[in-house]
Scaffold this active site. Structure first.
Site, PDB file in Angstrom:
ATOM      1  CE  LYS A   1      11.645   9.290 -10.357  1.00 24.41           C
ATOM      2  NZ  LYS A   1      10.644   8.424  -9.669  1.00 24.41           N
TER       3      LYS A   1
ATOM      4  CE1 TYR B   1      12.236  12.760  -9.619  1.00 26.29           C
ATOM      5  CE2 TYR B   1      12.561  13.271 -11.937  1.00 26.29           C
ATOM      6  CZ  TYR B   1      11.759  12.810 -10.917  1.00 26.29           C
ATOM      7  OH  TYR B   1      10.476  12.382 -11.184  1.00 26.29           O
TER       8      TYR B   1
END
Length: 242
Positions: free
Chosen positions: A151, A147
């Protein structure tokens, strides 16, 4: 200055959570919305909540047909590039399926959606693209290597594309929230140990709400943010300030 009257904004992942809150906020600020999600029932419910102001597209953000449809629009004033997901796993146990799925949606689809929107905006000489990133695009966290990777990638896209698109009158920015109260995060935050882990790292002492993220998004889309491009607005309660 936060009036979006007459603006047409496309939002991915609009069926629920942050995407839905942003869609409602855009309409309430005077704009019209193209709402994109895979769930017909979610989009129908959203469209019915703001009659005549939301155009539902039942499509997958990873589908090339979706990117082609965006690029074929005659006008697009804003994009909220929101579709994404997380599947926390320890770094040494991340499986290929999880890695590929998160890269496909959080990075590849986000890139291609922004690219398609930018083509429309370059032709018209204006537009704003808001990439929904995360505080995890600025820091690291246990169990969230993929993740954080995705990002951070979007934050890099924001910087590079903003420089390239600025001469065309287009702004690209990121909005990086902390943990927000949504149906997706509710089970995680309900865990006592994890809830404490989160709150201990937010100086304001609470998680955020979808309405707070939507308000920040409206600001970034609006003329009030006309000098802001290539940067990230951290709606994180102070998480990354430490």
């Amino acid at each position: 200055m936060s009036d979006l009257t007459g603006l047409r904004v496309l939002i991915t992942g609009a069926g629920r959570g942050l995407g839905r809150a942003c869609a409602e906020a855009v309409v309430d600020s005077g704009g019209d919305v193209i709402a994109v999600a895979r769930s017909e029932s979610d989009l129908t419910d959203l469209a019915n909540s703001r009659p005549g102001r939301i155009e539902p597209w039942i499509m997958d953000a990873t589908d090339p047909a979706f990117h082609a449809r965006v690029a074929a629009l005659h006008r697009l004033d804003g994009l909220i590039n929101n579709a994404g997901f997380n599947r926390p796993q320890p770094f040494t146990e991340v499986d290929i399926e999880t890695l590929d799925a998160m890269l496909a949606l959080n990075v590849r689809a986000a890139f291609l959606t922004a690219q398609a929107a930018a083509k429309v905006m370059v032709a018209q000489g204006s537009g704003v693209i808001v990439n929904m990133t995360s505080q995890m695009g600025h820091v690291g966290s246990p169990g969230r290597t993929v993740y954080c990777l995705t990002k951070h990638a979007l934050e890099g896209l924001t910087k590079a594309a903003a420089v390239e698109l600025a001469p065309h009158g287009i702004r690209m920015v990121s909005l990086a929230p902390t943990f927000i109260e949504t149906p997706m995060t509710a089970p995680m935050l309900a865990d006592a140990a994890f809830g404490k882990f989160v709150l201990d790292r937010i100086p304001l002492g609470r998680v955020g709400t979808a309405a707070e993220v939507a308000a920040a998004c409206i600001f970034l889309l609006s003329p009030a943010a006309s000098l802001i491009t290539g940067s990230s607005l951290l709606a994180d309660g102070g998480w990354t300030a430490q």
